[in-house]
Scaffold this motif. Sequence first.
Motif, PDB file in Angstrom:
ATOM      1  N   ASN A 104      38.308  31.345  38.746  1.00 46.83           N
ATOM      2  CA  ASN A 104      38.082  30.475  37.589  1.00 46.83           C
ATOM      3  C   ASN A 104      37.375  31.169  36.425  1.00 46.83           C
ATOM      4  O   ASN A 104      36.841  30.519  35.530  1.00 46.83           O
ATOM      5  CB  ASN A 104      37.314  29.218  38.011  1.00 46.83           C
ATOM      6  N   ARG A 136      41.162  32.470  35.021  1.00 50.08           N
ATOM      7  CA  ARG A 136      41.804  31.735  33.916  1.00 50.08           C
ATOM      8  C   ARG A 136      42.207  32.765  32.863  1.00 50.08           C
ATOM      9  O   ARG A 136      41.486  33.003  31.899  1.00 50.08           O
ATOM     10  CB  ARG A 136      40.852  30.696  33.338  1.00 50.08           C
ATOM     11  N   GLU A 177      37.375  29.076  25.637  1.00 49.81           N
ATOM     12  CA  GLU A 177      37.641  28.928  27.080  1.00 49.81           C
ATOM     13  C   GLU A 177      36.357  28.973  27.879  1.00 49.81           C
ATOM     14  O   GLU A 177      36.229  28.279  28.898  1.00 49.81           O
ATOM     15  CB  GLU A 177      38.601  30.026  27.552  1.00 49.81           C
TER      16      GLU A 177
END
Length: 180
Positions: A104, A136, A177
């Motif tokens: 992640n 990610r 992000e």
Amino acid sequence: MSEPVVLGLSGSLRQEATNRKLLREAARLFGPCFYAEADLNLPLYDGDAEDADGVPALVQTLADQIAASDAVLISTPEYNKGPSGVLKNALDWVSRTSGSPWANKPVAVMSAAAGRAGGERAQMVLRGFMVPFQPRILQGPEVHLAGSGSAFDEAGQLISAQYTKSLQALMDKLRAEIGR
């Protein structure tokens, strides 16, 4: 909020490699952050050595840096239509550490190469290598710096406004992000 921790991984070991320059330019464009470059000068992965001696301290340090970072920048040259062995070796070693440092984690991938494709194939292969780690990975904008040997000025900044604009957009997306 404190400044984010951004870790850079260069697929080239050379101190003045254009991939290192691209990482540093990305960190500058990212804006306020604590930026560090990882040391990927690791021993070659060897399962027998791992069984005998465990994970080397340098590898564990790298895994810990990845885990502690808020985001990771990876820049790779293109060697024989793929990422460098240095980078692949580092990924293989980190996969042997406990925990899941990549899970992640926001990751921005870029490449700098002498050729006119700018490392596009290497970047595509690298993205595939990252799938098992479940980070990610930002899907764009893609930054493939072609003719990288003449792409930076004396201060290490990109000369091309087009590349600077793309890299800035990627860094803006990475910052967003992190906050997601």
